[in-house]
Design a protein around this motif. Structure first.
Motif, PDB file in Angstrom:
ATOM      1  N   SER A 131     -42.587  10.954 -26.044  1.00 48.40           N
ATOM      2  CA  SER A 131     -42.258   9.526 -25.900  1.00 48.40           C
ATOM      3  C   SER A 131     -43.236   8.661 -26.685  1.00 48.40           C
ATOM      4  O   SER A 131     -42.829   7.704 -27.364  1.00 48.40           O
ATOM      5  CB  SER A 131     -42.266   9.130 -24.425  1.00 48.40           C
ATOM      6  OG  SER A 131     -41.249   9.805 -23.719  1.00 48.40           O
ATOM      7  N   ARG A 132     -44.508   8.986 -26.607  1.00 46.49           N
ATOM      8  CA  ARG A 132     -45.506   8.210 -27.366  1.00 46.49           C
ATOM      9  C   ARG A 132     -45.296   8.375 -28.868  1.00 46.49           C
ATOM     10  O   ARG A 132     -45.393   7.414 -29.631  1.00 46.49           O
ATOM     11  CB  ARG A 132     -46.916   8.657 -26.968  1.00 46.49           C
ATOM     12  CG  ARG A 132     -47.274   8.368 -25.520  1.00 46.49           C
ATOM     13  CD  ARG A 132     -48.771   8.534 -25.270  1.00 46.49           C
ATOM     14  NE  ARG A 132     -49.203   9.921 -25.408  1.00 46.49           N
ATOM     15  CZ  ARG A 132     -49.199  10.799 -24.421  1.00 46.49           C
ATOM     16  NH1 ARG A 132     -48.772  10.447 -23.217  1.00 46.49           N
ATOM     17  NH2 ARG A 132     -49.638  12.036 -24.614  1.00 46.49           N
ATOM     18  N   ALA A 158     -41.514  20.501 -17.587  1.00 47.19           N
ATOM     19  CA  ALA A 158     -41.514  20.205 -19.024  1.00 47.19           C
ATOM     20  C   ALA A 158     -40.099  20.168 -19.577  1.00 47.19           C
ATOM     21  O   ALA A 158     -39.746  19.287 -20.372  1.00 47.19           O
ATOM     22  CB  ALA A 158     -42.356  21.243 -19.767  1.00 47.19           C
ATOM     23  N   ALA A 159     -39.268  21.125 -19.167  1.00 45.77           N
ATOM     24  CA  ALA A 159     -37.888  21.176 -19.646  1.00 45.77           C
ATOM     25  C   ALA A 159     -37.118  19.928 -19.233  1.00 45.77           C
ATOM     26  O   ALA A 159     -36.361  19.353 -20.033  1.00 45.77           O
ATOM     27  CB  ALA A 159     -37.206  22.429 -19.106  1.00 45.77           C
ATOM     28  N   LYS A 164     -34.735  14.404 -21.117  1.00 38.71           N
ATOM     29  CA  LYS A 164     -34.597  12.946 -21.200  1.00 38.71           C
ATOM     30  C   LYS A 164     -34.752  12.466 -22.635  1.00 38.71           C
ATOM     31  O   LYS A 164     -34.062  11.543 -23.070  1.00 38.71           O
ATOM     32  CB  LYS A 164     -35.629  12.277 -20.292  1.00 38.71           C
ATOM     33  CG  LYS A 164     -35.425  12.568 -18.808  1.00 38.71           C
ATOM     34  CD  LYS A 164     -36.518  11.924 -17.964  1.00 38.71           C
ATOM     35  CE  LYS A 164     -36.322  12.251 -16.482  1.00 38.71           C
ATOM     36  NZ  LYS A 164     -37.397  11.646 -15.641  1.00 38.71           N
ATOM     37  N   ASN A 165     -35.666  13.075 -23.388  1.00 39.77           N
ATOM     38  CA  ASN A 165     -35.850  12.699 -24.788  1.00 39.77           C
ATOM     39  C   ASN A 165     -34.662  13.103 -25.642  1.00 39.77           C
ATOM     40  O   ASN A 165     -34.312  12.413 -26.622  1.00 39.77           O
ATOM     41  CB  ASN A 165     -37.114  13.337 -25.355  1.00 39.77           C
ATOM     42  CG  ASN A 165     -38.385  12.845 -24.701  1.00 39.77           C
ATOM     43  OD1 ASN A 165     -39.137  13.611 -24.119  1.00 39.77           O
ATOM     44  ND2 ASN A 165     -38.652  11.545 -24.782  1.00 39.77           N
ATOM     45  N   LEU A 166     -34.022  14.223 -25.292  1.00 41.50           N
ATOM     46  CA  LEU A 166     -32.890  14.710 -26.074  1.00 41.50           C
ATOM     47  C   LEU A 166     -31.632  13.873 -25.861  1.00 41.50           C
ATOM     48  O   LEU A 166     -30.743  13.867 -26.708  1.00 41.50           O
ATOM     49  CB  LEU A 166     -32.584  16.161 -25.709  1.00 41.50           C
ATOM     50  CG  LEU A 166     -33.588  17.222 -26.175  1.00 41.50           C
ATOM     51  CD1 LEU A 166     -33.212  18.578 -25.606  1.00 41.50           C
ATOM     52  CD2 LEU A 166     -33.639  17.281 -27.694  1.00 41.50           C
ATOM     53  N   GLU A 167     -31.545  13.193 -24.737  1.00 40.17           N
ATOM     54  CA  GLU A 167     -30.312  12.487 -24.396  1.00 40.17           C
ATOM     55  C   GLU A 167     -30.068  11.284 -25.298  1.00 40.17           C
ATOM     56  O   GLU A 167     -28.952  11.038 -25.744  1.00 40.17           O
ATOM     57  CB  GLU A 167     -30.350  12.061 -22.919  1.00 40.17           C
ATOM     58  CG  GLU A 167     -30.159  13.251 -21.975  1.00 40.17           C
ATOM     59  CD  GLU A 167     -30.378  12.873 -20.521  1.00 40.17           C
ATOM     60  OE1 GLU A 167     -30.972  11.793 -20.272  1.00 40.17           O
ATOM     61  OE2 GLU A 167     -29.978  13.656 -19.640  1.00 40.17           O
ATOM     62  N   GLU A 168     -31.108  10.501 -25.588  1.00 39.50           N
ATOM     63  CA  GLU A 168     -30.931   9.306 -26.421  1.00 39.50           C
ATOM     64  C   GLU A 168     -32.100   9.171 -27.401  1.00 39.50           C
ATOM     65  O   GLU A 168     -32.920   8.260 -27.281  1.00 39.50           O
ATOM     66  CB  GLU A 168     -30.832   8.061 -25.544  1.00 39.50           C
ATOM     67  CG  GLU A 168     -29.592   8.023 -24.650  1.00 39.50           C
ATOM     68  CD  GLU A 168     -29.516   6.743 -23.845  1.00 39.50           C
ATOM     69  OE1 GLU A 168     -30.359   5.855 -24.063  1.00 39.50           O
ATOM     70  OE2 GLU A 168     -28.613   6.635 -22.998  1.00 39.50           O
ATOM     71  N   PRO A 169     -32.169  10.049 -28.380  1.00 36.40           N
ATOM     72  CA  PRO A 169     -33.293   9.970 -29.328  1.00 36.40           C
ATOM     73  C   PRO A 169     -33.113   8.806 -30.302  1.00 36.40           C
ATOM     74  O   PRO A 169     -31.972   8.399 -30.596  1.00 36.40           O
ATOM     75  CB  PRO A 169     -33.214  11.306 -30.063  1.00 36.40           C
ATOM     76  CG  PRO A 169     -31.757  11.656 -30.017  1.00 36.40           C
ATOM     77  CD  PRO A 169     -31.252  11.150 -28.694  1.00 36.40           C
TER      78      PRO A 169
END
Length: 351
Positions: A131-132, A158-159, A164-169
């Motif tokens: 995220s950062r 971690a998975a 969450k990052n993969l859903e709306e990059p």
């Protein structure tokens, strides 16, 4: 071939062998090379790729080569339809190799500051770096690349964080997840990635990789044939077998398992050899071969139509895998773990 190591060492670093980030040579995988280079040129690159295949065949090296390709051709329309080889004299290559390029985030198993050994999983703290990283503006308007290697080493927290990052990059972001075992990844993560399958290398390709390193290849044709048969298309496995006693460990374990009853003295001797404080790689080789023995038995039973027996072997594989993970996580006595594995394996094969 001697080389100057400029990449940070990782949990699976081998002496004298380049890390994937600093390895300028990529052998094989031509179909994947052409497909992904063409997709980028056409502006059709997905936001997440999942590289799947056996360990040690070049998936991570491919990931860094592809990142180099993207960053050296910011305008996809001008990018060649074939993957370019890195220019080792370029500042871009050296930045990527030493982990300093601002557009690449490489996540792997971190070092435990207290024990000075590597953790057994890719942790949620590592994934939180994503995220950062993505909140920063790309320095040249090009892609930002997140490489998770190996993704199947992520723990559950971690998975879920990565999901969450993969859903709306953000736009012009590429995730490259590297996995040796597809089944160990969450189905929701698999569904958000385009899977790229990597096959073991052919024997001549394995020899081509090994020929570029100072690995001490066997001199005789017979020994090379035996090595290639045991390496199963993985140069890394071949290096472990030749440089770290893998063949001797596998042979000793196989001999114990062939006996009607486990010879206790020989079992203790093997357990002591692989459990010594400075024998982390030997210990890993012992565990890997133990799993391979059960997996081979399961495959043979299924091929012979013994479905129930094959399922028992599959469950035994899972149980052994859990035992290995617990030994690592809780820092259990390695010799006792190895002894337990020998006797469990012996009983398992006679089910």
């Amino acid at each position: 071939m001697m080389f100057e190591r400029i990449a940070p060492e990782q949990h699976d670093t081998l002496d004298g062998i380049p890390e994937p980030a600093e390895n300028p040579v990529l052998v094989g995988h031509h179909e994947a090379r052409d497909a992904l280079a063409s997709a980028y040129h056409a502006g059709k690159l997905p936001h997440a790729l999942l590289f799947v295949g056996p360990q040690g065949i070049g998936k991570a090296t491919f990931a860094f080569h592809f990142a180099y390709h993207l960053l050296s051709h910011v305008d996809h329309r001008l990018a060649p339809k074939r993957l370019v080889s890195p220019d080792v004299s370029s500042s871009l290559f050296r930045q990527i190799a030493n982990g300093a390029h601002p557009s690449i985030l490489h996540l792997t198993r971190p070092l435990n500051d207290k024990t000075k050994s590597y953790k057994s999983a890719v942790t949620v703290d590592e994934i939180r770096k994503v995220s950062r990283f993505l909140s920063l503006t790309s320095h040249d308007g090009g892609y930002r690349v997140v490489i998770v290697d190996p993704a199947d080493d992520m723990n559950t927290n971690a998975a879920n964080a990565l999901l969450k990052n993969l859903e709306e990059p953000p736009a012009r972001t590429l995730f490259v997840l590297i996995a040796h075992s597809l089944g160990r990844l969450l189905p929701t993560i698999r569904s958000r990635c385009q899977i790229v399958r990597f096959n073991p290398l052919a024997d001549n390709e394995v020899l081509a990789v090994l020929g570029g390193f100072d690995t001490g290849l066997p001199a005789s044709e017979t020994e090379r044939t035996e090595l290639l048969a045991n390496a199963s298309g993985s140069p890394r496995t071949a290096i472990l077998l030749t440089q770290y006693g893998g063949l001797e460990i596998a042979g000793a374990l196989d001999q114990l398992l062939r006996e009607p009853r486990v010879p206790v003295a020989q079992a203790h001797k093997l357990a002591e050899a692989v459990a010594a404080r400075d024998q982390a790689i030997a210990f890993s080789l012992f565990n890997d071969h133990a799993l391979e023995v059960v997996a081979t038995a399961a495959t043979a039973a299924a091929r012979d139509g013994e479905i129930e027996r094959a399922e028992r072997f599959s469950q035994a594989w899972q149980d052994l895998r859990i035992a290995m993970s617990e030994a690592d996580t809780y820092n259990l006595d390695r010799k006792q773990h190895a002894l337990n594995m020998i006797f469990r394996l012996h009983d398992t094969l006679r089910m």
